[in-house]
Design a protein around this motif. Structure first.
Motif, PDB file in Angstrom:
ATOM      1  N   ILE A   1       0.035  -2.141   5.270  1.00  0.00           N
ATOM      2  CA  ILE A   1      -1.032  -1.191   5.596  1.00  0.00           C
ATOM      3  C   ILE A   1      -2.407  -1.832   5.438  1.00  0.00           C
ATOM      4  O   ILE A   1      -3.316  -1.583   6.241  1.00  0.00           O
ATOM      5  N   ASP A   2      -2.556  -2.682   4.423  1.00  0.00           N
ATOM      6  CA  ASP A   2      -3.848  -3.291   4.106  1.00  0.00           C
ATOM      7  C   ASP A   2      -4.437  -4.003   5.324  1.00  0.00           C
ATOM      8  O   ASP A   2      -3.867  -4.964   5.834  1.00  0.00           O
ATOM      9  N   GLY A   3      -5.554  -3.513   5.803  1.00  0.00           N
ATOM     10  CA  GLY A   3      -6.267  -4.125   6.922  1.00  0.00           C
ATOM     11  C   GLY A   3      -5.699  -3.814   8.297  1.00  0.00           C
ATOM     12  O   GLY A   3      -6.211  -4.297   9.302  1.00  0.00           O
ATOM     13  N   ASN A   4      -4.637  -3.022   8.368  1.00  0.00           N
ATOM     14  CA  ASN A   4      -3.928  -2.807   9.627  1.00  0.00           C
ATOM     15  C   ASN A   4      -4.611  -1.751  10.502  1.00  0.00           C
ATOM     16  O   ASN A   4      -4.825  -0.626  10.074  1.00  0.00           O
ATOM     17  N   THR A   5      -4.934  -2.132  11.715  1.00  0.00           N
ATOM     18  CA  THR A   5      -5.476  -1.171  12.690  1.00  0.00           C
ATOM     19  C   THR A   5      -4.404  -0.780  13.702  1.00  0.00           C
ATOM     20  O   THR A   5      -4.715  -0.181  14.727  1.00  0.00           O
ATOM     21  N   TRP A   6      -3.167  -1.137  13.420  1.00  0.00           N
ATOM     22  CA  TRP A   6      -1.996  -0.685  14.170  1.00  0.00           C
ATOM     23  C   TRP A   6      -2.021  -1.095  15.637  1.00  0.00           C
ATOM     24  O   TRP A   6      -1.437  -0.431  16.484  1.00  0.00           O
ATOM     25  N   GLY A   7      -2.746  -2.159  15.945  1.00  0.00           N
ATOM     26  CA  GLY A   7      -2.803  -2.643  17.317  1.00  0.00           C
ATOM     27  C   GLY A   7      -3.611  -1.764  18.252  1.00  0.00           C
ATOM     28  O   GLY A   7      -3.503  -1.885  19.467  1.00  0.00           O
TER      29      GLY A   7
ATOM     30  N   ALA B   1      -9.014   2.480  15.857  1.00  0.00           N
ATOM     31  CA  ALA B   1      -8.723   2.616  14.434  1.00  0.00           C
ATOM     32  C   ALA B   1      -9.475   1.565  13.633  1.00  0.00           C
ATOM     33  O   ALA B   1      -9.370   0.378  13.905  1.00  0.00           O
ATOM     34  N   GLU B   2     -10.224   2.019  12.634  1.00  0.00           N
ATOM     35  CA  GLU B   2     -10.878   1.096  11.707  1.00  0.00           C
ATOM     36  C   GLU B   2      -9.868   0.660  10.645  1.00  0.00           C
ATOM     37  O   GLU B   2      -8.789   1.234  10.525  1.00  0.00           O
ATOM     38  N   ARG B   3     -10.257  -0.333   9.857  1.00  0.00           N
ATOM     39  CA  ARG B   3      -9.391  -0.813   8.786  1.00  0.00           C
ATOM     40  C   ARG B   3      -9.232   0.266   7.718  1.00  0.00           C
ATOM     41  O   ARG B   3     -10.182   0.981   7.416  1.00  0.00           O
ATOM     42  N   PRO B   4      -8.046   0.391   7.117  1.00  0.00           N
ATOM     43  CA  PRO B   4      -7.840   1.366   6.039  1.00  0.00           C
ATOM     44  C   PRO B   4      -8.723   1.064   4.833  1.00  0.00           C
ATOM     45  O   PRO B   4      -9.045  -0.085   4.563  1.00  0.00           O
ATOM     46  N   THR B   5      -9.086   2.119   4.118  1.00  0.00           N
ATOM     47  CA  THR B   5      -9.859   1.989   2.881  1.00  0.00           C
ATOM     48  C   THR B   5      -9.186   2.816   1.793  1.00  0.00           C
ATOM     49  O   THR B   5      -8.401   3.712   2.076  1.00  0.00           O
ATOM     50  N   GLY B   6      -9.525   2.503   0.543  1.00  0.00           N
ATOM     51  CA  GLY B   6      -9.040   3.300  -0.591  1.00  0.00           C
ATOM     52  C   GLY B   6      -7.537   3.266  -0.782  1.00  0.00           C
ATOM     53  O   GLY B   6      -6.943   4.251  -1.234  1.00  0.00           O
ATOM     54  N   LEU B   7      -6.910   2.158  -0.469  1.00  0.00           N
ATOM     55  CA  LEU B   7      -5.458   2.030  -0.566  1.00  0.00           C
ATOM     56  C   LEU B   7      -5.007   2.140  -2.024  1.00  0.00           C
ATOM     57  O   LEU B   7      -5.532   1.445  -2.898  1.00  0.00           O
ATOM     58  N   SER B   8      -4.045   3.037  -2.283  1.00  0.00           N
ATOM     59  CA  SER B   8      -3.508   3.219  -3.634  1.00  0.00           C
ATOM     60  C   SER B   8      -2.074   3.723  -3.537  1.00  0.00           C
ATOM     61  O   SER B   8      -1.630   4.138  -2.467  1.00  0.00           O
ATOM     62  N   ALA B   9      -1.367   3.687  -4.653  1.00  0.00           N
ATOM     63  CA  ALA B   9       0.011   4.191  -4.686  1.00  0.00           C
ATOM     64  C   ALA B   9       0.268   4.861  -6.022  1.00  0.00           C
ATOM     65  O   ALA B   9      -0.344   4.519  -7.040  1.00  0.00           O
ATOM     66  N   PHE B  10       1.201   5.805  -6.003  1.00  0.00           N
ATOM     67  CA  PHE B  10       1.545   6.557  -7.210  1.00  0.00           C
ATOM     68  C   PHE B  10       2.961   7.101  -7.076  1.00  0.00           C
ATOM     69  O   PHE B  10       3.476   7.224  -5.966  1.00  0.00           O
TER      70      PHE B  10
ATOM     71  N   SER C   1      10.878   8.315  -5.107  1.00  0.00           N
ATOM     72  CA  SER C   1       9.852   7.958  -4.124  1.00  0.00           C
ATOM     73  C   SER C   1       8.553   7.540  -4.796  1.00  0.00           C
ATOM     74  O   SER C   1       8.269   7.928  -5.923  1.00  0.00           O
ATOM     75  N   TRP C   2       7.827   6.737  -4.047  1.00  0.00           N
ATOM     76  CA  TRP C   2       6.446   6.414  -4.366  1.00  0.00           C
ATOM     77  C   TRP C   2       5.639   6.753  -3.132  1.00  0.00           C
ATOM     78  O   TRP C   2       6.141   6.673  -1.995  1.00  0.00           O
ATOM     79  N   VAL C   3       4.383   7.138  -3.341  1.00  0.00           N
ATOM     80  CA  VAL C   3       3.514   7.549  -2.244  1.00  0.00           C
ATOM     81  C   VAL C   3       2.326   6.595  -2.172  1.00  0.00           C
ATOM     82  O   VAL C   3       1.673   6.329  -3.183  1.00  0.00           O
ATOM     83  N   ILE C   4       2.078   6.084  -0.975  1.00  0.00           N
ATOM     84  CA  ILE C   4       0.910   5.243  -0.722  1.00  0.00           C
ATOM     85  C   ILE C   4      -0.121   6.104  -0.022  1.00  0.00           C
ATOM     86  O   ILE C   4       0.195   6.794   0.952  1.00  0.00           O
ATOM     87  N   GLY C   5      -1.348   6.076  -0.495  1.00  0.00           N
ATOM     88  CA  GLY C   5      -2.424   6.841   0.119  1.00  0.00           C
ATOM     89  C   GLY C   5      -3.532   5.926   0.594  1.00  0.00           C
ATOM     90  O   GLY C   5      -3.791   4.877  -0.010  1.00  0.00           O
ATOM     91  N   TRP C   6      -4.172   6.309   1.701  1.00  0.00           N
ATOM     92  CA  TRP C   6      -5.322   5.575   2.207  1.00  0.00           C
ATOM     93  C   TRP C   6      -6.097   6.460   3.168  1.00  0.00           C
ATOM     94  O   TRP C   6      -5.598   7.468   3.644  1.00  0.00           O
ATOM     95  N   GLU C   7      -7.331   6.069   3.416  1.00  0.00           N
ATOM     96  CA  GLU C   7      -8.143   6.725   4.450  1.00  0.00           C
ATOM     97  C   GLU C   7      -8.338   5.744   5.581  1.00  0.00           C
ATOM     98  O   GLU C   7      -8.447   4.535   5.362  1.00  0.00           O
ATOM     99  N   GLN C   8      -8.386   6.299   6.790  1.00  0.00           N
ATOM    100  CA  GLN C   8      -8.603   5.464   7.964  1.00  0.00           C
ATOM    101  C   GLN C   8      -9.414   6.279   8.968  1.00  0.00           C
ATOM    102  O   GLN C   8      -9.069   7.414   9.278  1.00  0.00           O
ATOM    103  N   THR C   9     -10.502   5.683   9.449  1.00  0.00           N
ATOM    104  CA  THR C   9     -11.334   6.351  10.446  1.00  0.00           C
ATOM    105  C   THR C   9     -10.812   6.016  11.832  1.00  0.00           C
ATOM    106  O   THR C   9     -10.609   4.856  12.175  1.00  0.00           O
ATOM    107  N   LEU C  10     -10.596   7.068  12.598  1.00  0.00           N
ATOM    108  CA  LEU C  10     -10.116   6.956  13.975  1.00  0.00           C
ATOM    109  C   LEU C  10     -11.207   7.453  14.900  1.00  0.00           C
ATOM    110  O   LEU C  10     -11.956   8.360  14.548  1.00  0.00           O
ATOM    111  N   HIS C  11     -11.289   6.885  16.080  1.00  0.00           N
ATOM    112  CA  HIS C  11     -12.291   7.303  17.066  1.00  0.00           C
ATOM    113  C   HIS C  11     -11.533   7.927  18.232  1.00  0.00           C
ATOM    114  O   HIS C  11     -11.003   7.247  19.096  1.00  0.00           O
ATOM    115  N   LEU C  12     -11.480   9.261  18.193  1.00  0.00           N
ATOM    116  CA  LEU C  12     -10.648  10.012  19.124  1.00  0.00           C
ATOM    117  C   LEU C  12     -11.277  10.158  20.489  1.00  0.00           C
ATOM    118  O   LEU C  12     -12.467  10.415  20.619  1.00  0.00           O
TER     119      LEU C  12
END
Length: 163
Positions: free
Chosen positions: A98-104, A109-118, A131-142
């Motif tokens: 996920i880190d840095g991934n703009t999914w092609g 899609a901007e790069r993900p920010t605030g990547l964390s897991a819990f 289970s573990w959950v990974i959270g992040w924010e990603q800005t998309l330009h729709l």
């Protein structure tokens, strides 16, 4: 709904699924997280969820910036050897993807920010899971979303009433 190739939330979901399947071929299920889901799924599994959306900072002409908080639920069967450790390793490996991934999707899609897991949900039953959950924010330009809304139902029951 949305047209093929348009820049909408379906596009990002499909791109995430494709990228995760390619990067982690041992994962048996990559799908949308659905709290109403019943039955079983094949594990290892990644269940993708969009938890919250906020208006983002406009940087592209004509597109709507939307900052989406995503969760990826990493799920392993309790029958997995050393499941408590392996589910953490699974989450860590997916975080690397996920880190840095703009999914092609380029400028969409901007790069993900605030990547964390819990730690996520734990069900110790015989067919249970960890289970573990990974959270992040990603800005998309729709681009255009829902240009054909004829799939929408005409009548729905609110509060259990008939109407």
């Amino acid at each position: 709904m949305s047209k093929s190739g348009s820049e909408d939330l379906t596009s990002i979901h499909e791109a995430m699924v494709k990228a995760i399947k390619a990067a982690l071929p041992m994962v048996k299920t990559v799908d949308a997280y659905d709290v109403t889901r019943k039955g079983t799924i094949k594990t290892p599994a990644v269940l993708l969820e969009a938890l919250e959306m906020k208006h983002g900072r406009r940087v592209t002409g004509g597109r709507t910036p939307l900052t989406v908080e995503f969760y990826a639920h990493c799920v392993l069967s309790v029958k997995t050897d050393n499941v408590a450790l392996e589910v953490r390793n699974f989450a860590a490996r997916l975080m690397q993807e996920i880190d840095g991934n703009t999914w092609g999707l380029g400028e969409f899609a901007e790069r993900p920010t605030g990547l964390s897991a819990f730690p996520g949900v734990f069900n110790p039953d015989e067919k249970g899971f960890e289970s573990w959950v990974i959270g992040w924010e990603q800005t998309l330009h729709l681009g255009e979303v829902w240009e054909e809304a004829d799939f929408l139902p005409h009548d729905v029951a609110i509060g259990g009433g008939d109407g």
